[in-house]
Design an enzyme around this catalytic site. Structure first.
Site, mmCIF file in Angstrom:
data_model
loop_
_atom_site.group_PDB
_atom_site.id
_atom_site.type_symbol
_atom_site.label_atom_id
_atom_site.label_comp_id
_atom_site.label_asym_id
_atom_site.label_seq_id
_atom_site.Cartn_x
_atom_site.Cartn_y
_atom_site.Cartn_z
ATOM 1 N N LYS A 108 0.815 -1.223 0.000
ATOM 2 C CA LYS A 108 0.000 0.000 0.000
ATOM 3 C C LYS A 108 0.843 1.264 0.000
ATOM 4 C CE LYS A 108 -4.345 -1.814 1.696
ATOM 5 N NZ LYS A 108 -5.435 -1.737 2.642
ATOM 6 N N LYS A 189 -9.898 -7.333 -8.405
ATOM 7 C CA LYS A 189 -10.943 -7.550 -7.398
ATOM 8 C C LYS A 189 -11.952 -6.396 -7.406
ATOM 9 C CE LYS A 189 -10.144 -6.730 -2.808
ATOM 10 N NZ LYS A 189 -11.032 -6.553 -1.670
ATOM 11 N N LYS A 192 -14.055 -1.099 -3.265
ATOM 12 C CA LYS A 192 -14.754 0.153 -2.939
ATOM 13 C C LYS A 192 -14.037 1.359 -3.500
ATOM 14 C CE LYS A 192 -15.428 -1.322 1.711
ATOM 15 N NZ LYS A 192 -14.073 -1.605 2.173
#
Ligand code: AQP
Length: 321
Positions: A108, A189, A192
């Site tokens: 990340k 994937k 959101k």
């Protein structure tokens, strides 16, 4: 037994969150389980404060509308003092090397302009969430097992250094629920926080929009209507979605169709029907500020009381508080 799971309001909840996690929590959750909106986890990368607040409320409404008992839910930031205090104790139990080893941190942090310290330490916050509530089991996907391992190490280390106070939790692999992929790019994937929402069905999308997104789903040029995830990932994703909605296997549902158009209509119908009651109830709750606030306050109170003894004991043993 207490199972603890959360949903981070980093965006609107989508069909993957629902079919892969929230629906299961509602159907299979035991009386001791806890489900929370992990809004503090939504602060580790750049975010908008008023959007985060709105999304946290919305996520709580979605958990409730999905059928999770109101006695089992809470919003993490309502316990920010408790969880913040415990995070500090655990940060002082954790080594820098342990935190920096986390694979998710490395992934990340890559490409972020300013890497927030919170991105490095959020697994410790996650440990605090787990240990404060004396959770015994934490259902996780493969990508989170390392974080539960850290929570276990910190619990053991604290217990052996200062005295027995924490329940040592264990990670349980969530049963292999469908991992839904983005409808526009089935190699990615469903997420959101994806920038382009065309391939993400949000649980509160209106039915026409759901139908449009599913109709435009990427499939392939082969005309074999079979469940073959490696060679036909877009088709497999649609079959998995339909299978999850109707409670059959993807290979079985594939036999019902001879063309992609017909399949997409059936997937859209099934998803719209699956989401209809959830959407209606969630929108009602979002509009009914009084009811949602009351449920939220009661949830926070219960979670706070549940963790109070552990936190007080841990502070005392660590020589503070
Ligand atoms: N695509 C998915 N298919 C099946 N399950 C999924 N989950 C997430 N995406 C899918 C499951 O939903 C639960 C809550 O997820 P989370 O809020 O912890 O966030 P996440 O796993 O990081 O999911 P997102 O939606 O992709 O968010 P962003 O974009 O912020 O990273 C979890 O149980 C998760 O496994």
């Amino acid at each position: 037994m207490t199972r603890l799971s959360g949903v981070t309001p980093s965006g609107h909840a989508h069909l993957g969150n629902y079919l892969g996690a929230i629906r299961r929590w509602a159907r299979e959750g035991g009386p001791g389980d806890l489900y929370f909106v992990s809004d503090l986890h939504g602060m580790t990368i750049s975010y908008n404060p008023s959007r985060l607040r709105k999304l946290a409320r919305e996520s709580l409404a979605v958990l409730l509308a999905a059928g999770i008992d109101q006695e089992r839910v809470f919003v993490q930031s309502d316990l920010v003092r408790e969880v913040g205090a415990l995070t500090w104790l655990l940060e002082c139990t954790c080594s820098y090397g342990e935190a920096a080893r986390m694979t998710q941190f490395k992934q990340k942090a890559e490409g972020q302009g300013m890497v927030r310290l919170g991105l490095l330490t959020y697994p410790v916050l996650m440990a605090a969430d787990i240990l404060l509530q004396n959770a015994t089991e934490v259902p996780v996907g493969q990508d989170q097992t390392q974080h539960v391992e850290l929570a276990r190490s910190l619990a053991r280390r604290f217990n052996s250094t200062y005295g027995e106070v924490f329940t040592v939790p264990r990670a349980v692999m969530a049963p292999t629920a469908a991992r839904l992929m983005d409808l526009s790019d089935p190699t990615r994937k469903m997420s959101k926080s994806t920038q382009d929402n065309a391939g993400v069905v949000f649980v509160l999308d209106d039915p026409d929009l759901v139908r449009r997104k599913i109709t435009r789903a990427v499939t392939d040029t082969e005309d074999r209507l079979e469940y073959r995830p490696s060679s036909q990932p877009g088709l497999a994703n649609l079959l998995e979605i339909l299978a999850a909605c109707v409670g059959r296997s993807p290979a079985e549902v594939a036999d019902d169709f001879s063309g992609y158009g017909e399949l997409k209509t059936a997937v859209a119908d099934a998803v719209i029907e699956e989401l209809r009651p959830l959407r209606t109830r969630a929108l009602e709750l979002i509009d009914d500020q009084h009811t949602l606030d009351k449920i939220r306050e009661a949830g926070a109170e219960r979670a706070r009381e549940r963790g109070a003894h552990t936190l007080t004991a841990a502070l005392r043993m660590a020589g503070v508080g």
